[in-house]
Write an enzyme that holds these catalytic residues in place. Structure first.
Site, PDB file in Angstrom:
ATOM      1  N   TYR A   7       0.844  -1.212   0.000  1.00 30.46           N
ATOM      2  CA  TYR A   7       0.000   0.000   0.000  1.00 30.46           C
ATOM      3  C   TYR A   7       0.873   1.254   0.000  1.00 30.46           C
ATOM      4  O   TYR A   7       0.690   2.165  -0.812  1.00 30.46           O
ATOM      5  CB  TYR A   7      -0.929   0.002   1.223  1.00 30.46           C
ATOM      6  N   LYS A  21       1.437   4.322  -2.924  1.00 30.85           N
ATOM      7  CA  LYS A  21       1.250   5.768  -2.740  1.00 30.85           C
ATOM      8  C   LYS A  21       2.531   6.521  -3.119  1.00 30.85           C
ATOM      9  O   LYS A  21       2.474   7.628  -3.649  1.00 30.85           O
ATOM     10  CB  LYS A  21       0.838   6.063  -1.292  1.00 30.85           C
TER      11      LYS A  21
HETATM   12  N1  NAP Z   1      -9.255   7.419   4.969  1.00 36.96           N
HETATM   13  C1  NAP Z   1      -8.044   7.733   5.298  1.00 36.96           C
HETATM   14  O1  NAP Z   1      -7.743   7.938   6.484  1.00 36.96           O
HETATM   15  C2  NAP Z   1      -6.988   7.887   4.246  1.00 36.96           C
HETATM   16  C3  NAP Z   1      -5.701   8.271   4.616  1.00 36.96           C
HETATM   17  C4  NAP Z   1      -4.727   8.422   3.646  1.00 36.96           C
HETATM   18  C5  NAP Z   1      -5.045   8.231   2.311  1.00 36.96           C
HETATM   19  N2  NAP Z   1      -6.291   7.844   1.962  1.00 36.96           N
HETATM   20  C6  NAP Z   1      -6.555   7.618   0.525  1.00 36.96           C
HETATM   21  O2  NAP Z   1      -7.674   8.380   0.128  1.00 36.96           O
HETATM   22  C7  NAP Z   1      -8.429   7.667  -0.841  1.00 36.96           C
HETATM   23  C8  NAP Z   1      -9.867   7.527  -0.389  1.00 36.96           C
HETATM   24  O3  NAP Z   1      -9.851   6.890   0.863  1.00 36.96           O
HETATM   25  P1  NAP Z   1     -11.192   6.574   1.641  1.00 36.96           P
HETATM   26  O4  NAP Z   1     -10.802   6.264   3.024  1.00 36.96           O
HETATM   27  O5  NAP Z   1     -12.216   7.615   1.362  1.00 36.96           O
HETATM   28  O6  NAP Z   1     -11.604   5.212   0.941  1.00 36.96           O
HETATM   29  P2  NAP Z   1     -12.953   4.367   1.133  1.00 36.96           P
HETATM   30  O7  NAP Z   1     -13.905   5.086   2.002  1.00 36.96           O
HETATM   31  O8  NAP Z   1     -12.554   3.001   1.467  1.00 36.96           O
HETATM   32  O9  NAP Z   1     -13.535   4.428  -0.327  1.00 36.96           O
HETATM   33  C9  NAP Z   1     -12.881   3.844  -1.352  1.00 36.96           C
HETATM   34  C10 NAP Z   1     -13.665   4.091  -2.614  1.00 36.96           C
HETATM   35  O10 NAP Z   1     -13.055   3.334  -3.613  1.00 36.96           O
HETATM   36  C11 NAP Z   1     -14.026   2.472  -4.175  1.00 36.96           C
HETATM   37  N3  NAP Z   1     -13.385   1.220  -4.528  1.00 36.96           N
HETATM   38  C12 NAP Z   1     -12.739   0.344  -3.726  1.00 36.96           C
HETATM   39  N4  NAP Z   1     -12.312  -0.712  -4.417  1.00 36.96           N
HETATM   40  C13 NAP Z   1     -12.684  -0.478  -5.710  1.00 36.96           C
HETATM   41  C14 NAP Z   1     -12.557  -1.214  -6.912  1.00 36.96           C
HETATM   42  N5  NAP Z   1     -11.975  -2.402  -6.951  1.00 36.96           N
HETATM   43  N6  NAP Z   1     -13.061  -0.680  -8.054  1.00 36.96           N
HETATM   44  C15 NAP Z   1     -13.697   0.498  -8.042  1.00 36.96           C
HETATM   45  N7  NAP Z   1     -13.849   1.242  -6.932  1.00 36.96           N
HETATM   46  C16 NAP Z   1     -13.371   0.740  -5.786  1.00 36.96           C
HETATM   47  C17 NAP Z   1     -15.080   2.269  -3.119  1.00 36.96           C
HETATM   48  O11 NAP Z   1     -16.340   2.055  -3.703  1.00 36.96           O
HETATM   49  P3  NAP Z   1     -17.002   0.646  -4.022  1.00 36.96           P
HETATM   50  O12 NAP Z   1     -16.871  -0.182  -2.790  1.00 36.96           O
HETATM   51  O13 NAP Z   1     -18.401   1.033  -4.370  1.00 36.96           O
HETATM   52  O14 NAP Z   1     -16.261   0.110  -5.184  1.00 36.96           O
HETATM   53  C18 NAP Z   1     -15.100   3.657  -2.486  1.00 36.96           C
HETATM   54  O15 NAP Z   1     -15.916   4.521  -3.211  1.00 36.96           O
HETATM   55  C19 NAP Z   1      -7.719   6.335  -1.036  1.00 36.96           C
HETATM   56  O16 NAP Z   1      -6.873   6.419  -2.149  1.00 36.96           O
HETATM   57  C20 NAP Z   1      -6.907   6.172   0.234  1.00 36.96           C
HETATM   58  O17 NAP Z   1      -5.770   5.390   0.022  1.00 36.96           O
HETATM   59  C21 NAP Z   1      -7.266   7.673   2.890  1.00 36.96           C
END
Ligand code: NAP
Length: 360
Positions: free
Chosen positions: A218, A222
């Protein structure tokens, strides 16, 4: 009287010169530190970044957001629509995408005409020709002003690379790297033709600010995005296109009742939030992360002058922490802290899984 300077090898140089040189070096170092600190504070708390109008907001341009059915991606889509972009949202969950499209069309500000569309895509399926062809058809005639490469998958819980499930690792690399590159390649030629665009990728503390043992694939994915964005940015900046990576630390989602307990609690699709306990590390909501980014497009904030071009750490607490960690600069120490934290999170996640298995 003999001063200690007389004992040094360069004792033939008058000690007043040595003192003046040391003073000048000290002043320079302090001055550099203060200028950097002022720059970070001004960008984080005062100065706005570029306006989204530059990318066609309110003029019929589209924003494409990957991974938009929930979390930060959903917020990016909602806020881009409020700013006057038509929005195309992509993810797997058709119901959630349809609900988002309805929400966008129902909440368009008076006087603005905004369209919203959705397309079901599974970004782990790189060889699914049907879905990729549908995607190319969907965007063929779109004037895309903004691409948000938000989709990202992490590990269910931390694991040494050697123990990480192979399918999970493959999915992380396919979704975070290959699918993102594929989508960018599809969108970029149109942006170049129109001489405008913003490509924004979702980065992470893991892999960009610190090394992340037990999250190696992961974190590396990034780091790839940050490096890819920096190189791409240089290639296309003369063509009116901005490319950035948003360095997000941790985000607490509204429906996570107790973040301390919930971290790394596996759900069918992975984790909601990463990290140790609450506090400054956390943005209080996806809404705040997205709005801080759109206020500061093009401003590195906490990443200012840290040798990481096109990286932006806009949310205020993430910005200050990122800057402070760079001032301290002891990367090995942060890596060791992350390792210990991940061992603990893994232990708790496995215990929870065991408890749940016993209940069934
Ligand atoms: N949350 C944090 O604390 C955090 C911190 C650092 C970085 N980030 C980054 O920010 C971004 C968003 O994070 P988040 O926490 O908002 O993520 P999340 O809530 O888990 O949402 C992920 C999104 O990606 C979609 N997704 C997952 N697998 C997929 C697939 N195989 N094909 C198509 N869509 C897919 C999911 O929708 P479906 O399930 O409908 O497909 C969902 O809409 C990510 O890149 C993550 O690495 C997040």
């Amino acid at each position: 009287m003999t001063s200690f300077l007389d004992l040094l090898p360069f004792r033939t140089i008058p000690s007043s010169y040595v003192l003046a040189t040391l003073l000048a070096l000290g002043t320079l170092t302090l001055g550099k530190f203060l200028v950097k600190a002022l720059g970070v504070l001004l960008q984080t708390f005062v100065l706005p970044g570029k306006s989204v109008k530059k990318y066609g907001a309110g003029k019929g341009a589209w924003a494409v957001v990957t991974g938009a059915s929930e979390g930060i991606g959903r917020e990016y889509a909602l806020q881009l629509a409020k700013k006057g972009f038509n929005v195309l949202v992509l993810a797997r969950n058709a119901t959630a995408l349809n609900a988002l499209v309805s929400e966008i069309t129902a909440t368009v500000p008076a006087g603005k005409s905004v369209q919203a569309r959705s397309l079901v895509m599974d970004f782990s399926k790189l060889d699914n020709a049907t879905q990729w062809s549908a995607f190319h058809t969907e965007i063929a005639n779109m004037d895309i002003g903004v691409l948000v490469n938000n989709v990202g998958r992490s590990h269910s819980y931390p694991a040494d690379f050697v123990d990480a499930p192979e399918e999970e690792v493959d999915n992380i690399l396919s979704i975070n790297i290959n699918a993102t590159v594929k989508v960018t390649r599809a969108v970029l030629p149109g942006m170049i033709k129109r001489k405008r665009g913003l490509i924004l990728s979702s980065g992470s503390l893991a892999g960009i600010s610190i090394v992340s043992p037990m999250l190696a694939p992961y974190a590396a994915s990034k780091a790839f995005l940050a490096s890819f964005s920096a190189a791409l940015s240089e290639e296309v900046k003369g063509k009116g296109i901005d490319v950035e990576t948003v360095n997000t630390y941790f985000v607490v989602f509204e429906h996570v009742e107790n973040p301390q307990v919930q971290h790394y609690v596996p759900n069918p699709e992975g984790v909601r939030s990463l990290g140790p306990s609450s506090g400054l590390l956390y943005a209080s909501s996806a809404q705040k992360v997205a709005s801080s980014y759109f206020y500061q497009i093009g401003s590195p904030c906490g990443a200012l002058w840290t040798g990481r071009p096109t990286l932006s750490t806009p949310y205020w607490s993430h910005s200050l922490l990122d800057w402070a960690m760079n001032v301290i600069g002891w990367k090995g120490l942060f890596g060791r802290i992350a390792h210990k934290t991940h061992i603990d999170i893994r232990r708790r996640a496995l215990r929870k899984l065991e408890r749940e298995a016993k209940k069934q």
